[in-house]
Design an enzyme around this catalytic site. Structure first.
Site, short mmCIF file in Angstrom:
data_model
loop_
_atom_site.label_atom_id
_atom_site.label_comp_id
_atom_site.label_asym_id
_atom_site.label_seq_id
_atom_site.Cartn_x
_atom_site.Cartn_y
_atom_site.Cartn_z
N ARG A 1 5.46 13.11 -5.45
CA ARG A 1 5.07 13.68 -4.16
C ARG A 1 6.20 14.49 -3.50
NH1 ARG A 1 1.73 9.90 0.04
NH2 ARG A 1 0.48 11.55 0.99
N CYS B 1 -0.50 4.41 -0.10
CA CYS B 1 -1.25 5.56 0.43
C CYS B 1 -1.15 5.72 1.93
CB CYS B 1 -2.73 5.43 0.06
SG CYS B 1 -3.12 5.48 -1.69
N GLU C 1 2.02 16.62 1.55
CA GLU C 1 3.40 16.68 1.07
C GLU C 1 4.45 16.82 2.19
OE1 GLU C 1 3.96 17.00 -2.58
OE2 GLU C 1 1.86 16.44 -2.70
N ALA D 1 8.99 -28.67 -2.95
CA ALA D 1 9.61 -29.34 -4.10
C ALA D 1 9.60 -28.44 -5.33
CB ALA D 1 8.90 -30.65 -4.39
N CYS E 1 0.86 -1.18 0.00
CA CYS E 1 0.00 0.00 0.00
C CYS E 1 0.89 1.22 0.00
CB CYS E 1 -0.91 0.01 1.24
SG CYS E 1 -1.89 1.52 1.39
#
Length: 1340
Positions: A912, A165, A1257, A353, A163
């Site tokens: 970002r 987010c 941010e 295996a 994830c």
């Protein structure tokens, strides 16, 4: 083709109905119309038409495709087993007799929700929501397989689910609230959530009465019986066979029927497809799931396990044997090791295996199963088809055995003596779901009464060295008969390891130096672990691994009830649809009857002339419609409009600009055909040149220039004060540099587009953050007017900047294909394609010269920042970083020069906090350098340089007050117990020679200016029918909560309940000309815009309201008012355009972070013990949204600075970090063990929207604290050995880099010198502490 032509003599294809299984209690029969290579995920999405099960990596590495299956228990007749598997790896024909459950089966808005869904919803565990169904189903599988859930199981079960987010914390809390031993505060919160979100019962039509408390639910009736599969199955396709024998003789018969050139795949879990994706094509698939003998186990001495026993079942057996039989105590080490092989879903399906056969086929594969079984003295039993006879061999003989007509039948494990010591290691780039840099096993039978004398030849094994290396034979010989308590023995053994271990060198591997150091360090680690308290206390820390405890989190924020629903902590609007799989993403929309599918043909050379593209073989494949390339583009071959200083082609023409660049698009009637055909296209190159791939190489090749400011267009340095004069006058000057790597956005929904021709142009559905640019680029590529193109976006599954411009390669290519074929075209790329054709975050290189005084106060700084734009510099972030570079510090004389280089890589793009995070890293690196040079406390240096009020700033207004210094830092020091913990860290470091801790506190100032370009159109509409409200805005919901905040503002301003407000899709009609959603500007400005629109509506309606009140003496209800307004022709719709001149005023965001790490010096493995983070977000508009943004952003920053390393092939330029196998973002088990987030209390913002500040941010910048904390830990070890000098820490600071920076040398493995060295260390190791110096404040 007849069977005998394939060599399958005597094998007759099955006639009649095919295999049968159920999906969500509905039976499906599959016959030869489904190809044998089809994966379950594609069958579910394409044939069953359910979309909650997603597809992304197709490697078993992301978790979005997880489903739960119930299958016949092969060990116990008449019983079943339930567990999770990865549908992207599971072959459809392997599902015979299964019952399959997907997210749709658990619950929805009509039937009510499962407790797992309710918990994830209520704990704000979704953002973009793309990963949410997979998370829930993974936990559902754990719950169903075990009958209950513990908190530890809850965490460990998410080892294969990614994830980007959320930062995982709310997801973990949600599931742990359902655990039998979950924390009480989580359980109390869950109770409140369940009361608030009871669904409807299918049976009664009323609120759910709690019958789902058992984790099964009213709609989950267990299948009365699974479809029976008791006979051999054989299906014949055009050129492939599928077999499912139910006996060993049947299997041998099939193998004997193979022709010499036939290529066969034995299918159990098919998990190897996630590792070696290009194996095949196969003449025959043989599923051995019907052969009961291969699942048999014999618990005794020796222990025996059949070949089909899954990894997780083997772990259960190992743990049982270790606990119940002392002679098998060593199997606990195998169990612990196998728990970090792949992930839960892979271990559920994959057999031991099968892993060995993968090692057999690819000898260089670092098989944990092979090395651990070899260490345990395992013996394999093989069955040979030609005569049905078994043979018994060891694992090294197995690698040399021809297995073309043989199969593994079982493994036997012998007992071990009580004095047999065993250690196994797997050193990886992150905590889980990662292959090893080096794996190792040590087995020694010793006499504890005789100095731990090694009685027999020990076993010392290493993987990851080179394909041929297994045993450290010389070291095994040397240690035989020697005493481990003899320090000279240990030193000589480590020396021998260094001589006989000769790692190969490949671009995708860790360095040979690190792998050699690991081999030596792991030997020492094993020996110290064996000796235990026989060694001095200070070096005992060399023995154990860092053990991660159960994680926890704490969130604190003001409630601000007076402004609700603004400020109310509510789940995201989309969350309920996301947890049930009802949220529709682009590729979830059913295909139209004539819809075609595309797949890119990509370049394999970064800098070469394209000689020819041969599509002959691809076009022969049935179902292929056409091939589209640059010659088919009717308009301009460039997918950028607004940002273009330089064209960037949809398809390369004469030369390639980077490896992975699209050269064309194969268009076919289904996705699988398009993908297969694209791989059949042959590209020939000429004039192939060695690519330029790094900033430093580009500088050396004169591919550097001063960057032009994005907003002003000027290419120049920026200066405050007299930098040169101040540097000359400074008592001290330092020079340094720092490199910061790239980062993949990891949007869980990959880039995708659907283009549908219409009567006047086309409708474009696209995973874009910028519909206006999507419209413009499509118009440009097709050469038609923009008003012929309609773009609509409901939501996207994550963006982070990835879908601002790079996405338009996909939409442009799909548009050209639709234009050429006159049919709808869908183009959905997979993770590998997304990672290679699109650019990432820009890499950065900082060079600086700083002037300072004796106290660490900076008088001047000259900073050059260089960003790597990729092959074309349309989107560099570097030019505007002069402001960000200052952070919370005062630098009276500052010169900032931005540079751009171009390289032979994909054009990099915004990610970002673009550029800002690199600027913060650069200035924090300077602070660390100053502190190191002066031998001062880094916090003292930071506080000495805090910016005071009313001093001039470069490109920023003076501050009225320094919030981080006056409010955040005092709170952080107190809440994070910084002084006490720093003392504890220093004490720990003095007492432990081979594990070190570091703690660092980092401040942040983040200026938030609204660029005038960020403008959005929006409309608020009130419906006369029932008074409900609909909103459409020009922003894009991608998980950041823009729709939730917009709805809260509208509800607050209009004075209506939040549940009466819905947000419609964004489009290029209402949102015409809207700018990109990014940088947190979209959320702020759309909230600002709808507030203005709602206020205008309210003003018009209040006139009517006052009239009603005057006439009747009563205040009307909302619906009465709406109807009255409508009756009097009051317009109940209002549009608003957020004009740049009307933007809210800029504001400052402040933050601080305290982060503590622990490092295993011998390996470089580290764990983030605790994070305390405080961010000033003003008066939060939506606290759950803002806390989620803070946590997710911060964890993304941790990935940037630690594990997310990108590597290229230096010759071809191909990106090697191109999937979940090689690229390692943080998992749920990499986040801070203790993660505490506080939104600064009593914070106000006179500007912005309703007193709020952006949160998406800034926290990413604070993640640099992990680097500064690691520096403290590394410095402690280096100082123990006489070196406390400055050292450069380029990022990402991977596990490998940490170990190499520690500078461990084998001569330090001296047991006898330890006691005296401990005393020396206590005298020399620096006590790094947080200074209590702070003007006007004192903290105890």
């Amino acid at each position: 083709m007849a069977p005998q032509e394939h060599g399958f003599a005597g094998c007759q294809p099955k006639v009649g109905p095919g295999i049968t299984f159920t999906v969500n209690d509905v039976s499906y029969t599959v016959d030869v119309d489904v190809p044998p290579s089809m994966r379950l995920v594609d069958f579910l999405r394409q044939r069953v038409k359910i979309s909650g099960t997603k597809a992304l990596c197709r490697e078993g590495g992301c978790g979005v495709c997880t489903v739960v299956v119930t299958v016949p228990d092969p060990e116990t007749a008449g019983r079943t087993k339930t567990y999770s598997v990865q549908a992207c790896q599971t072959l459809v024909y392997a599902c015979a007799g299964w019952s399959i459950e997907t997210i749709e089966h658990l619950g929805n808005r009509f039937s009510g929700y499962h407790p797992l869904q309710t918990a994830l919803h209520g704990f704000y565990g979704t953002q973009c929501g793309y990963c949410s169904p997979g998370m829930i189903i993974t936990m559902y599988g754990q719950l169903q397989s075990g009958g209950s859930l513990t908190a530890e199981q809850g965490e460990e079960s998410l080892d294969g689910d990614l994830c980007r987010c959320t930062g995982y914390r709310p997801i973990l809390d949600a599931f742990k609230s359902l655990a039998v031993d979950g924390a009480q505060d989580l359980k109390d919160r869950l109770t409140d959530i369940e009361d608030a979100y009871k669904g409807m019962c299918k049976t009664t039509g009323k609120g759910c009465g709690g019958c789902k408390k058992d984790g099964k639910g009213c709609s989950k009736k267990a299948a009365e019986s699974l479809p029976k599969v008791e006979k051999d199955l054989h299906f014949h396709f055009d050129n492939t066979h599928w077999f499912r024998p139910v006996s060993l003789n049947g299997l041998y018969s099939i193998l004997n029927g193979l022709g010499r050139t036939d290529k066969v795949r034995i299918v159990v879990g098919n998990t190897e497809a996630g590792v070696f994706k290009n194996d095949g094509p196969y003449t025959a698939y043989i599923s051995t799931s019907g052969i009961r003998e291969l699942y048999s186990t014999r618990v005794g001495s020796p222990l025996e396990m059949g070949a089909n026993v899954s990894l997780n079942r083997a772990i259960e057996i190992f743990e049982h044997m270790a606990a119940s039989d002392q002679s098998y105590h060593h199997l606990q080490s195998l169990a612990d090791h196998w728990k970090v092989v792949a992930n839960v879903a892979v271990r559920n399906a994959g057999s031991w295996a099968g892993n060995l056969m993968l090692k057999h086929a690819h000898v260089g594969f670092q098989s944990d199963i092979f090395i651990t079984l070899l260490m345990a003295g395992a013996e394999l039993t093989l069955g040979h088809a030609h005569d049905g006879s078994p043979t018994h061999i060891d694992l090294e003989q197995f690698l040399q055995t021809d297995m073309s007509r043989s199969v593994i039948l079982s493994v036997s494990l012998p007992p071990a003596t009580v004095n047999t010591k065993v250690r196994t290691f797997k050193i990886t780039p992150r905590a889980v779901n990662a292959h090893a840099y080096v794996n190792a096993c040590f087995r020694m039978e010793v006499d504890p009464e005789d100095g731990f004398k090694v009685l027999n030849r020990p076993v010392i094994l290493f993987g990851g060295i080179n394909p041929q290396f297994i045993h450290a034979s010389q070291t095994e010989d040397y240690l035989t008969g020697r005493r481990l308590t003899d320090s000279e023995t240990v030193l000589e053994a480590a020396k021998l390891i260094g001589q006989e271990v000769k790692p190969d060198s490949h671009p995708h591997d860790a360095s040979p130096a690190y792998r050699t150091a690991l081999a030596q360090g792991l030997l020492f680690k094993a020996i110290v672990g064996f000796l235990g308290d026989k060694v001095p206390a200070s070096i005992r820390s060399a023995g154990p691994n860092i053990e991660r405890p159960l994680s926890s989190g704490k969130q604190s924020f003001d409630m601000n009830q007076e402004s609700w629903p603004v400020g109310e902590p509510v789940p995201k609007l989309e969350s309920a649809a996301q947890i049930s799989g009802e949220a529709v993403y682009l590729d979830d929309v059913p295909a139209l009857p004539n819809e075609l599918h595309g797949a890119f043909v990509q370049s394999t050379e970064a800098n070469a002339r394209i000689s020819s593209i041969d599509t002959t073989e691809a076009m022969k494949l049935p179902g292929v419609v056409t091939f589209v390339n640059a010659q088919d583009i009717p308009g301009k071959n460039s997918f950028v409009v607004m940002m273009q200083r330089f064209p960037d082609p949809v398809f390369a023409e004469e030369r390639t600009a980077y490896a992975g660049q699209p050269l064309g698009l194969v268009v076919a009637r289904d996705r699988d055909t398009a993908v297969r055909a694209a791989k059949m296209v042959t590209v020939h190159y000429e004039d192939v040149r060695k690519p330029i791939l790094t900033i430093k190489d580009a500088i050396h090749q004169n591919r550097s220039s001063v960057a032009a400011n994005f907003f002003t267009g000027k290419a120049e340095s920026l200066t405050l004060g007299d930098t040169e004069g101040a540097l000359t006058a400074a008592p001290h000057t330092l020079k340094g540099e720092l490199s910061i790597g790239s980062q993949y956005h990891l949007n869980m929904e990959a880039h995708a587009a659907r283009v549908i021709p219409t009567e006047d142009g086309c409708d474009v559905f696209c995973t874009t953050q910028w519909p206006t640019e999507t419209q413009s680029t499509t118009a440009q590529v097709l050469g038609i007017p923009a008003n012929n193109i309609n773009v609509s976006v409901k939501r996207i599954g994550g963006g982070y900047g990835s879908k601002i411009s790079r996405q338009h390669i996909v939409s442009g290519a799909a548009a050209v294909a639709a234009w050429k074929t006159k049919q709808p075209v869908r183009l959905v790329v997979d993770l590998n394609t997304n990672m290679t054709y699109a650019g990432w975050r820009e890499p950065y290189y900082a060079q600086y010269e700083v002037g300072l005084d004796d106290y660490g106060k900076i008088s001047a700084l000259k900073m050059d920042l260089t960003s790597d734009a990729g092959h074309v510099a349309n989107e560099p972030s570097v030019a505007s970083l002069g402001t960000a570079l200052q952070s919370a510090y005062y630098i009276p004389n500052l010169t900032f020069t931005p540079h751009i280089v171009t390289t032979d890589t994909a054009a990099n793009t915004w990610c970002r906090t673009p550029g800002h995070v690199e600027a913060i890293a650069a200035i924090e690196n300077v602070m660390e350098h100053v502190a190191s040079y002066l031998k001062k406390d880094p916090h003292h240096v930071r506080m000495a340089n805090m910016v005071p009020p009313q001093v001039p700033r470069l490109l920023a207004p003076p501050h009225e007050r320094n919030v981080v210094k006056e409010d955040i830092m005092p709170m952080l020091l107190q809440e994070a117990e910084v002084h006490a913990r720093m003392a504890a860290v220093a004490d720990f470091n003095r007492s432990n020679r081979w594990k070190k801790r570091g703690l660092s506190v980092v401040p942040l100032w983040y200026g938030f200016d609204y660029p005038s370009l960020f403008r959005y159109g929006m409309q608020v509409a009130i419906y006369e029918h029932d008074g409900t409200v609909a909103v459409s805005h020009g922003g894009i919901e991608m998980g950041q909560g823009i729709n939730t905040k917009v709805a809260q503002v509208v509800a607050y301003t209009l004075g209506v309940p939040l549940d009466q407000v819905v947000i419609k899709a964004s489009d290029t009609m209402v949102g015409a000309n809207s700018f990109v959603t990014g940088g947190s500007f979209g959320t702020d400005l759309c909230a600002h815009g709808v507030r203005k629109a709602s206020a205008a509506l309210r003003e018009r309606m209040d006139v009517v309201k006052e009239k009603i009140e005057k006439e009747t003496g009563k205040s009307p209800t909302w619906l009465e008012l709406v109807k009255k307004c409508h009756g009097e022709d009051v317009d109940l719709c209002e549009r608003y355009w957020t004009a740049g001149k009307e933007h809210p005023e800029r504001y400052d965001i402040w933050g601080g972070c305290c982060l503590e790490v622990e490092v295993d010096v011998l390996t470089g493995v580290y764990m983030i013990r605790r994070v305390d983070l405080i961010e000033d977000c003003g008066r939060s508009m939506s606290p759950y949204v803002d806390v989620g943004q803070v946590e997710g952003s911060f964890i993304m920053g941790l990935g940037l600075f630690t594990s997310e390393l990108v590597k290229f092939d230096p010759q071809s330029g191909q990106k090697l970090s191109n999937g979940t196998w090689e690229y390692k973002p943080p998992t749920a088990l990499d986040i801070p063990v203790d993660f505490r987030v506080t939104l600064l209390p009593n914070s106000k913002n006179p500007h912005g929207v309703l007193g709020a500040k952006a949160t998406g941010e800034p926290p990413l910048c604070l993640a640099y604290a992990v680097v500064t904390a690691l520096r403290q830990a590394i410095t402690s070890f280096r100082a123990d050995h006489g070196d406390d000098s400055w050292f450069q820490m380029d990022t990402p600071i991977t596990v490998e880099k940490v170990q190499q920076l520690c500078g461990v040398k084998p001569k330090q493995f001296d047991l006898y010198a330890a006691k005296s060295a401990d005393a020396d260390a206590r005298g020399s190791s620096p006590l790094v502490r947080i200074s209590q110096w702070m003007p006007g404040r004192r903290f105890l």
